[in-house]
Design a protein around this motif. Sequence first.
Motif, PDB file in Angstrom:
ATOM      1  N   VAL A 134     120.217  65.134 125.838  1.00 36.01           N
ATOM      2  CA  VAL A 134     121.617  64.796 125.585  1.00 36.01           C
ATOM      3  C   VAL A 134     121.670  63.969 124.310  1.00 36.01           C
ATOM      4  O   VAL A 134     120.945  62.975 124.171  1.00 36.01           O
ATOM      5  CB  VAL A 134     122.227  63.984 126.754  1.00 36.01           C
ATOM      6  CG1 VAL A 134     123.657  63.561 126.427  1.00 36.01           C
ATOM      7  CG2 VAL A 134     122.195  64.797 128.043  1.00 36.01           C
ATOM      8  N   ASP A 135     122.514  64.379 123.371  1.00 35.60           N
ATOM      9  CA  ASP A 135     122.728  63.612 122.142  1.00 35.60           C
ATOM     10  C   ASP A 135     123.925  62.694 122.351  1.00 35.60           C
ATOM     11  O   ASP A 135     125.005  63.158 122.749  1.00 35.60           O
ATOM     12  CB  ASP A 135     123.001  64.544 120.965  1.00 35.60           C
ATOM     13  CG  ASP A 135     121.851  65.497 120.700  1.00 35.60           C
ATOM     14  OD1 ASP A 135     120.695  65.052 120.801  1.00 35.60           O
ATOM     15  OD2 ASP A 135     122.114  66.681 120.393  1.00 35.60           O
ATOM     16  N   ASP A 175     112.888  60.891 130.230  1.00 36.32           N
ATOM     17  CA  ASP A 175     111.521  60.569 129.813  1.00 36.32           C
ATOM     18  C   ASP A 175     111.382  60.127 128.363  1.00 36.32           C
ATOM     19  O   ASP A 175     110.274  59.819 127.916  1.00 36.32           O
ATOM     20  CB  ASP A 175     110.586  61.750 130.085  1.00 36.32           C
ATOM     21  CG  ASP A 175     111.056  63.039 129.430  1.00 36.32           C
ATOM     22  OD1 ASP A 175     111.902  62.979 128.523  1.00 36.32           O
ATOM     23  OD2 ASP A 175     110.576  64.114 129.831  1.00 36.32           O
ATOM     24  N   ALA A 176     112.472  60.098 127.597  1.00 37.05           N
ATOM     25  CA  ALA A 176     112.370  59.632 126.214  1.00 37.05           C
ATOM     26  C   ALA A 176     113.749  59.261 125.685  1.00 37.05           C
ATOM     27  O   ALA A 176     114.757  59.878 126.055  1.00 37.05           O
ATOM     28  CB  ALA A 176     111.739  60.688 125.327  1.00 37.05           C
ATOM     29  N   ASP A 177     113.788  58.250 124.827  1.00 40.22           N
ATOM     30  CA  ASP A 177     115.027  57.820 124.190  1.00 40.22           C
ATOM     31  C   ASP A 177     114.731  57.628 122.704  1.00 40.22           C
ATOM     32  O   ASP A 177     114.047  56.677 122.315  1.00 40.22           O
ATOM     33  CB  ASP A 177     115.527  56.510 124.819  1.00 40.22           C
ATOM     34  CG  ASP A 177     116.824  56.012 124.187  1.00 40.22           C
ATOM     35  OD1 ASP A 177     117.516  56.822 123.553  1.00 40.22           O
ATOM     36  OD2 ASP A 177     117.128  54.814 124.338  1.00 40.22           O
ATOM     37  N   ALA A 178     115.205  58.532 121.875  1.00 40.42           N
ATOM     38  CA  ALA A 178     114.931  58.478 120.438  1.00 40.42           C
ATOM     39  C   ALA A 178     116.187  58.065 119.683  1.00 40.42           C
ATOM     40  O   ALA A 178     117.273  58.613 119.920  1.00 40.42           O
ATOM     41  CB  ALA A 178     114.452  59.840 119.943  1.00 40.42           C
ATOM     42  N   ILE A 179     116.051  57.096 118.794  1.00 38.42           N
ATOM     43  CA  ILE A 179     117.167  56.590 118.001  1.00 38.42           C
ATOM     44  C   ILE A 179     116.925  56.927 116.533  1.00 38.42           C
ATOM     45  O   ILE A 179     115.808  56.777 116.032  1.00 38.42           O
ATOM     46  CB  ILE A 179     117.327  55.062 118.146  1.00 38.42           C
ATOM     47  CG1 ILE A 179     117.361  54.671 119.628  1.00 38.42           C
ATOM     48  CG2 ILE A 179     118.572  54.573 117.430  1.00 38.42           C
ATOM     49  CD1 ILE A 179     118.503  55.265 120.404  1.00 38.42           C
ATOM     50  N   LYS A 180     117.973  57.360 115.854  1.00 45.61           N
ATOM     51  CA  LYS A 180     117.848  57.633 114.423  1.00 45.61           C
ATOM     52  C   LYS A 180     119.077  57.120 113.686  1.00 45.61           C
ATOM     53  O   LYS A 180     120.177  57.050 114.239  1.00 45.61           O
ATOM     54  CB  LYS A 180     117.672  59.127 114.173  1.00 45.61           C
ATOM     55  CG  LYS A 180     118.819  59.994 114.670  1.00 45.61           C
ATOM     56  CD  LYS A 180     118.528  61.466 114.444  1.00 45.61           C
ATOM     57  CE  LYS A 180     119.658  62.337 114.995  1.00 45.61           C
ATOM     58  NZ  LYS A 180     119.385  63.786 114.798  1.00 45.61           N
ATOM     59  N   VAL A 191     118.410  61.502 124.218  1.00 40.31           N
ATOM     60  CA  VAL A 191     117.680  61.187 125.443  1.00 40.31           C
ATOM     61  C   VAL A 191     117.252  62.499 126.085  1.00 40.31           C
ATOM     62  O   VAL A 191     118.070  63.395 126.292  1.00 40.31           O
ATOM     63  CB  VAL A 191     118.543  60.376 126.422  1.00 40.31           C
ATOM     64  CG1 VAL A 191     117.790  60.123 127.716  1.00 40.31           C
ATOM     65  CG2 VAL A 191     118.964  59.054 125.799  1.00 40.31           C
ATOM     66  N   SER A 192     115.974  62.637 126.375  1.00 39.44           N
ATOM     67  CA  SER A 192     115.469  63.872 126.973  1.00 39.44           C
ATOM     68  C   SER A 192     115.176  63.662 128.456  1.00 39.44           C
ATOM     69  O   SER A 192     114.936  62.545 128.910  1.00 39.44           O
ATOM     70  CB  SER A 192     114.208  64.354 126.257  1.00 39.44           C
ATOM     71  OG  SER A 192     113.188  63.385 126.322  1.00 39.44           O
ATOM     72  N   PHE A 193     115.211  64.766 129.202  1.00 37.86           N
ATOM     73  CA  PHE A 193     114.941  64.683 130.634  1.00 37.86           C
ATOM     74  C   PHE A 193     114.014  65.796 131.064  1.00 37.86           C
ATOM     75  O   PHE A 193     113.923  66.853 130.433  1.00 37.86           O
ATOM     76  CB  PHE A 193     116.242  64.716 131.439  1.00 37.86           C
ATOM     77  CG  PHE A 193     116.889  66.081 131.528  1.00 37.86           C
ATOM     78  CD1 PHE A 193     116.602  66.946 132.569  1.00 37.86           C
ATOM     79  CD2 PHE A 193     117.797  66.497 130.562  1.00 37.86           C
ATOM     80  CE1 PHE A 193     117.198  68.198 132.648  1.00 37.86           C
ATOM     81  CE2 PHE A 193     118.397  67.747 130.624  1.00 37.86           C
ATOM     82  CZ  PHE A 193     118.098  68.596 131.667  1.00 37.86           C
ATOM     83  N   SER A 194     113.323  65.537 132.166  1.00 38.25           N
ATOM     84  CA  SER A 194     112.420  66.500 132.772  1.00 38.25           C
ATOM     85  C   SER A 194     112.833  66.699 134.220  1.00 38.25           C
ATOM     86  O   SER A 194     112.967  65.730 134.967  1.00 38.25           O
ATOM     87  CB  SER A 194     110.976  65.999 132.687  1.00 38.25           C
ATOM     88  OG  SER A 194     110.080  66.918 133.272  1.00 38.25           O
TER      89      SER A 194
END
Length: 212
Positions: A134-135, A175-180, A191-194
Amino acid sequence: MALAGKNSLVFVSATGKTLTAVATTAADGLTFQVAATSAQGEPFDPLASLTVATSSGGTVSSTGYTLYRPNGSVVFPTSSTNAYTITGTYLPTAQIAAAHGFFYKITADVADVSVLGAAWRSKLQTKLDVSGSVDDYHTDLTLGNLVTSSSQPICLTFYQASTASFDARAYGFLDADAIKSAVDGVVDGTVSFSGSADANGRAISFSTRGAG
């Protein structure tokens, strides 16, 4: 006909709420959902126990119905005029206000089961999986905070065009939260999910294409 992405929405589940012998409703006599407006159609907790009973209090055997936790529904094989209650936990969902895009995919592990002497390979599908992302603009920390604070699976609901019917609803872990960020842009995040199967073996469900 193509759908306008601007009409898409993403909802995320909050802390579960208890249902205690709550009445259900079924328009077709087959698919029963919690009658209370606040909980109707909301997903059940993926792992918590759930009991279906008659209005007189008698427990209905779990072999007598199919439980679709993502849809928040109990489905009987034949139409019934009985009144049923549900005791368990449901997950209230709310829109992720800062979301501006989403992506999900279903994949299958495929094993090679070829035998000696065969000219062509033979394959067998084994495990299924769902994952995605999800962005969202970094002004909303709802999803990002869940990456580090949630030890239980959450539920994400994806709407393509209308909240009247969701396209997909998946259980899983973030499982991940990436900020740019960029000098000519905005602070953005992904934010990615599994996916993770519920107690009845389903990780994703589609309201218009049947349960997964």
